[in-house]
Design an enzyme around this catalytic site. Sequence first.
Site, short mmCIF file in Angstrom:
data_model
loop_
_atom_site.label_atom_id
_atom_site.label_comp_id
_atom_site.label_asym_id
_atom_site.label_seq_id
_atom_site.Cartn_x
_atom_site.Cartn_y
_atom_site.Cartn_z
N SER A 161 4.98 6.87 2.32
CA SER A 161 5.50 5.33 2.70
C SER A 161 4.92 4.32 1.93
O SER A 161 3.63 4.15 1.67
CB SER A 161 5.16 4.95 4.20
OG SER A 161 5.73 6.27 4.95
N HIS A 205 1.01 4.94 1.23
CA HIS A 205 0.40 5.84 2.34
C HIS A 205 0.95 7.22 2.36
O HIS A 205 2.04 7.24 2.46
CB HIS A 205 0.24 5.25 3.68
CG HIS A 205 -0.42 6.18 4.69
ND1 HIS A 205 -1.76 6.19 4.95
CD2 HIS A 205 0.07 6.73 5.75
CE1 HIS A 205 -1.88 6.83 5.88
NE2 HIS A 205 -0.87 7.24 6.48
N ASN A 232 1.01 -1.13 -0.04
CA ASN A 232 0.06 0.16 -0.05
C ASN A 232 0.71 1.29 -0.22
O ASN A 232 2.13 1.21 0.50
CB ASN A 232 -1.03 0.10 1.23
CG ASN A 232 -1.56 1.42 1.33
OD1 ASN A 232 -2.47 1.60 0.41
ND2 ASN A 232 -1.84 1.64 2.71
N ASP A 239 -2.44 0.56 8.08
CA ASP A 239 -1.40 1.31 7.92
C ASP A 239 -0.34 0.94 8.78
O ASP A 239 0.65 1.86 9.15
CB ASP A 239 -1.47 2.80 8.04
CG ASP A 239 -2.57 3.41 6.69
OD1 ASP A 239 -3.45 4.26 7.07
OD2 ASP A 239 -2.56 2.75 5.67
C1 GRF Z 1 -2.92 9.46 -2.48
O1 GRF Z 1 -2.35 10.44 -1.38
C2 GRF Z 1 -2.47 8.23 -1.87
O2 GRF Z 1 -1.28 8.14 -1.19
C3 GRF Z 1 -3.76 7.94 -0.89
O3 GRF Z 1 -4.71 8.30 -1.51
C4 GRF Z 1 -4.54 9.44 -2.26
C5 GRF Z 1 -5.22 9.44 -3.41
O4 GRF Z 1 -4.45 8.40 -4.27
N1 GRF Z 1 -3.59 6.42 -0.60
P1 GRF Z 1 -4.89 8.17 -6.01
O5 GRF Z 1 -4.82 9.67 -6.58
O6 GRF Z 1 -6.41 7.79 -5.97
O7 GRF Z 1 -3.90 7.24 -6.59
#
Ligand code: GRF
Length: 193
Positions: free
Chosen positions: A133, A106, A104, A142
């Site tokens: 991360s 995060h 994942n 997480d």
């Molecule tokens: C990103 O900040 C990611 O790290 C978090 O969700 C946000 C949106 O991600 N998990 P995305 O644009 O949908 O890939």
Amino acid sequence: RRLAVLVSGRGSNLQTILDAIAAGTLDAKIVGVFSDKPDCIALTRAPQHLRWSRAAKTYADRRTFDSELRDAVAASQPDWVVCAGYMRILGSNFVQRFADRLINIHPSLLPKYPGLHTHRRALEAGDSEHGASVHWVIPELDAGTVIAQARIPVLPGDDAQSLAARLLPAEHELLVSVLRDAVAGQLALPGPV
Ligand code: GRF
């Protein structure tokens, strides 16, 4: 290498993976995109890869949703399962099924700020730096072993939006670099879950 990607929202991380594969800088192929939000933007980025998407709220209980998602992901026979902006907690039977290949991304320097609103929390804490991360997924949110991190400065005048915007490209770069190691078999496997 076969990648299953789980999404819930905008899908910028999915787009980064698609672009890297198209550019030949990531030796992998997407074998399925899965979501808990059938109408999220991410699913419009690679409709040809969509394999399973169900509104979680249409399920009587989490276990049924999780086992259907698990079976759909398993059917794609992935080498790696990537949570890319996936915003739902994965149940332990999903995690156990893919424990040695489930990662994942995060948007915080874990172990700081697991969960939501990470940019705002970093600002409220007065942190001088922030980051993202990539970590192994375990049942606790997480909390899995961190694989790699990217750091950015917090600048005077930053708000949650500007900080998130500065972090996003760093997230994308981090995710692709970890996936390159993963598909090359260079990721040290997580400890016992
Ligand atoms: C990103 O900040 C990611 O790290 C978090 O969700 C946000 C949106 O991600 N998990 P995305 O644009 O949908 O890939």
